[in-house]
Design an enzyme around this catalytic site. Structure first.
Site, mmCIF file in Angstrom:
data_model
loop_
_atom_site.group_PDB
_atom_site.id
_atom_site.type_symbol
_atom_site.label_atom_id
_atom_site.label_comp_id
_atom_site.label_asym_id
_atom_site.label_seq_id
_atom_site.Cartn_x
_atom_site.Cartn_y
_atom_site.Cartn_z
ATOM 1 N N ALA A 195 0.830 -1.212 0.000
ATOM 2 C CA ALA A 195 0.000 0.000 0.000
ATOM 3 C C ALA A 195 0.860 1.256 0.000
ATOM 4 C CB ALA A 195 -0.921 0.006 1.218
ATOM 5 N N SER B 215 10.732 1.607 -4.637
ATOM 6 C CA SER B 215 10.588 2.179 -5.976
ATOM 7 C C SER B 215 11.973 2.604 -6.446
ATOM 8 C CB SER B 215 9.658 3.394 -5.937
ATOM 9 O OG SER B 215 9.740 4.143 -7.147
ATOM 10 N N TYR C 233 7.649 11.231 -1.485
ATOM 11 C CA TYR C 233 7.568 9.839 -1.938
ATOM 12 C C TYR C 233 8.934 9.170 -1.928
ATOM 13 C CZ TYR C 233 6.295 5.920 -5.017
ATOM 14 O OH TYR C 233 6.073 4.672 -5.555
ATOM 15 N N GLY D 123 10.112 -0.087 -11.524
ATOM 16 C CA GLY D 123 10.212 1.092 -12.372
ATOM 17 C C GLY D 123 8.816 1.527 -12.772
#
Length: 253
Positions: free
Chosen positions: A90, A151, A163, A194
């Site tokens: 999440a 990420s 982020y 990615g």
């Protein structure tokens, strides 16, 4: 870990990467606890998993709320009998420049509200779920694995101060957990996707998607199923621990 009949929790399991992960693990025979805030999305994913003949259940929970997370994992163990793994999937974005300048004047800044919101879900939520999963597995005496979804933006990306901070942090937390929890038979790892063709990305204008794909050495977006197969690999390979897997079409080398 043989995934058949293993109980795996997936946060953000209602759609996107979470749904792909759920279907991949259901195909391996895992029993699934899917966590989300959208009941309709959960119901759809649970039904798709049930079609594969596995026990899948949906749970509405705010992962940034400590008491809600404690109740969530208590309910999962009560309903499904044990716990063997967690995918901390999440996450949210609230993008914006750190400081935006026009004609030499500062016209806007990333708000503390957007900073706090992203950290609350992506970082605190991952911490709380990871901590509770580890607690339950230790109490139950079960070996297992925790996977954090990071990420490639964890290395820094324009417009994503909040982020990128969280995605760097969840990758580092997985390393720390791997070192601390190995003695209990619990592994931890992370995946840094990615650009993946999720609903959010596919909702972009075609020309924008084409521009993104053109900048990727493989000249295409990744598919959710490719991230899901990486999740499956980590769970199944018991000597994978503490590492971050970049799945990005060679975008970051």
């Amino acid at each position: 870990m043989d995934l058949k009949d293993k109980v795996i929790v997936i946060t953000g399991g209602g759609r996107g990467l979470g749904r792909a992960m759920a279907l991949e693990l259901a195909g391996k025979g895992a029993r699934l606890a899917l966590v989300d805030l959208n009941q309709d999305d959960l119901d759809t994913t649970v039904a798709l998993c049930a079609e594969k003949g596995v026990d899948a259940r949906g749970y509405i929970a705010d992962i940034s709320d400590e008491s809600a997370v404690e109740k969530l994992f208590t309910d999962v163990v009560s309903d499904l009998g044990t716990l063997n793994g967690l995918v901390n999937n999440a996450g949210i974005t609230r993008d914006g420049l750190f400081v935006k300048v026009k004609d030499g004047e500062v016209v806007s800044r990333m708000s503390k509200e957007n900073w706090d919101m992203v950290l609350k879900v992506n970082l605190t939520g991952t911490f709380l779920c990871g901590r509770e999963a580890a607690t339950k597995m230790i109490e139950l005496g079960t070996e297992g694995c925790i996977i954090n979804i990071s990420s490639i933006s964890r290395s820094g990306n324009m417009g994503q101060t909040n982020y990128t901070a969280t995605k760097a942090a969840v990758q580092a937390m997985a390393v720390t957990w791997a070192k601390e929890l190995a003695r209990y038979g619990i592994r931890a790892a992370s995946i840094a996707p990615g650009y993946i063709a999720t609903e959010m990305v596919m909702a972009m204008k075609p020309e924008a998607r084409e521009k993104i794909a053109a900048g990727i050495p493989t000249k295409r977006l990744g598919q959710p199923e490719e991230i899901a197969r990486t999740v499956s690999f980590i769970f199944e390979n018991d000597y994978v621990d503490g590492r971050c897997f970049e799945v990005d079409g060679a975008l970051r080398i």
